[in-house]
Write a protein that holds these residues in place. Structure first.
Motif, mmCIF file in Angstrom:
data_model
loop_
_atom_site.group_PDB
_atom_site.id
_atom_site.type_symbol
_atom_site.label_atom_id
_atom_site.label_comp_id
_atom_site.label_asym_id
_atom_site.label_seq_id
_atom_site.Cartn_x
_atom_site.Cartn_y
_atom_site.Cartn_z
ATOM 1 N N GLN A 55 31.395 39.356 3.380
ATOM 2 C CA GLN A 55 30.188 38.543 3.548
ATOM 3 C C GLN A 55 29.773 37.865 2.237
ATOM 4 O OE1 GLN A 55 30.007 38.036 6.870
ATOM 5 N NE2 GLN A 55 27.817 38.042 6.582
ATOM 6 N N GLU A 59 32.866 31.022 2.422
ATOM 7 C CA GLU A 59 33.755 30.725 3.548
ATOM 8 C C GLU A 59 34.942 29.860 3.129
ATOM 9 O OE1 GLU A 59 33.449 28.672 7.896
ATOM 10 O OE2 GLU A 59 31.734 29.846 7.191
ATOM 11 N N GLU A 90 19.802 39.248 9.849
ATOM 12 C CA GLU A 90 20.185 37.850 9.634
ATOM 13 C C GLU A 90 21.486 37.730 8.856
ATOM 14 O OE1 GLU A 90 15.720 35.899 9.278
ATOM 15 O OE2 GLU A 90 16.661 36.772 7.503
ATOM 16 N N TRP A 91 21.779 38.718 8.042
ATOM 17 C CA TRP A 91 22.905 38.648 7.128
ATOM 18 C C TRP A 91 24.187 39.292 7.645
ATOM 19 C CZ3 TRP A 91 25.140 42.751 4.276
ATOM 20 C CH2 TRP A 91 26.065 42.344 3.328
ATOM 21 N N PRO A 93 27.621 40.499 9.365
ATOM 22 C CA PRO A 93 28.756 39.713 9.856
ATOM 23 C C PRO A 93 28.627 39.446 11.353
ATOM 24 C CG PRO A 93 29.523 41.605 8.580
ATOM 25 C CD PRO A 93 28.050 41.757 8.745
ATOM 26 N N ALA A 94 29.115 38.297 11.773
ATOM 27 C CA ALA A 94 29.024 37.907 13.183
ATOM 28 C C ALA A 94 29.775 38.870 14.100
ATOM 29 C CB ALA A 94 29.554 36.487 13.362
ATOM 30 N N ARG A 95 30.838 39.470 13.610
ATOM 31 C CA ARG A 95 31.646 40.359 14.434
ATOM 32 C C ARG A 95 31.210 41.814 14.326
ATOM 33 N NH1 ARG A 95 37.347 39.092 12.566
ATOM 34 N NH2 ARG A 95 36.393 37.826 10.985
ATOM 35 N N THR A 96 29.973 42.049 13.982
ATOM 36 C CA THR A 96 29.461 43.414 13.897
ATOM 37 C C THR A 96 29.365 43.994 15.308
ATOM 38 O OG1 THR A 96 28.178 42.864 11.953
ATOM 39 C CG2 THR A 96 27.505 44.817 13.140
#
Length: 155
Positions: A55, A59, A90-91, A93-96
C-alpha cells in the motif's frame, strides 16, 4: 486445546483509527499482520505486513518495477503525507478480506484449517454474546506450531 487457551493478546486497530497510527503499530510492534476490528468488535480485516508495504508503494512503481531504483528516500515523505487524514477503512487494500476467526471452544485443527485456508498467519478468537463481540486474543502461526510441537513431544 481450545482456542481460548491458545489465544494470546494481540494489538489491533479499528476501522476508524488513523491509517498512519495503524502503520506505526505494525512497524513498532514487529507484527506479522495488521488486525482491524469494526465498530462492533468483530474482525474486519487481517492484512499481512507485505500487503501493508504494498500500500506504501506508488501504483506506477508496482506497474513498472524498473522505476523503483530511481526513487529515493524522498518518497518516504509522500508516504506519510498520503496516510495523513485517512482512516484505516479508507486506506486498506482493495482486496482485503474478512480475517479468519473462531469461537473460544474451537480446537487446534479448526484453527489450523482457518489459517491455511486464508493464508493469514493469525486467527482471531472472538467470544460472541448476542450482538456483542469481544476479542479474546489471537492464535498466531508460531503459537499454533509451538503447541503442536509440544503436543507431539518435539518441543
Amino acid at each position: 486445546m481450545s482456542a481460548r487457551d491458545l489465544a494470546e493478546p494481540y494489538p489491533h486497530v479499528t476501522t476508524d483509527a488513523a491509517a498512519v497510527d495503524a502503520v506505526r503499530l505494525l512497524a513498532e510492534r514487529n507484527l506479522p499482520a495488521l488486525l482491524v476490528l469494526d465498530a462492533d468488535g468483530v474482525p474486519y480485516a487481517a492484512v499481512p505486513g507485505s500487503q501493508v508495504v504494498g500500500q506504501l508503494v506508488p501504483e506506477y512503481v508496482m506497474e513498472d518495477p524498473l522505476l523503483a531504483p530511481v526513487i529515493d528516500d524522498q518518497h518516504a515523505e509522500t508516504v506519510v503525507e498520503d496516510l495523513m487524514g485517512k482512516t484505516v477503512a479508507e486506506w486498506l487494500p482493495a482486496r482485503t478480506f474478512k480475517p479468519p476467526y473462531v469461537g473460544p471452544d474451537a480446537g487446534t485443527m479448526e484453527i489450523a484449517a482457518a489459517m491455511a485456508r486464508t493464508h493469514v498467519p493469525l486467527v482471531a478468537v472472538v467470544e460472541r454474546d448476542g450482538k456483542t463481540s469481544r476479542l479474546l486474543g489471537v492464535v498466531s502461526a508460531a503459537g499454533l506450531m509451538r503447541h503442536l510441537l509440544a503436543a507431539g513431544g518435539q518441543a
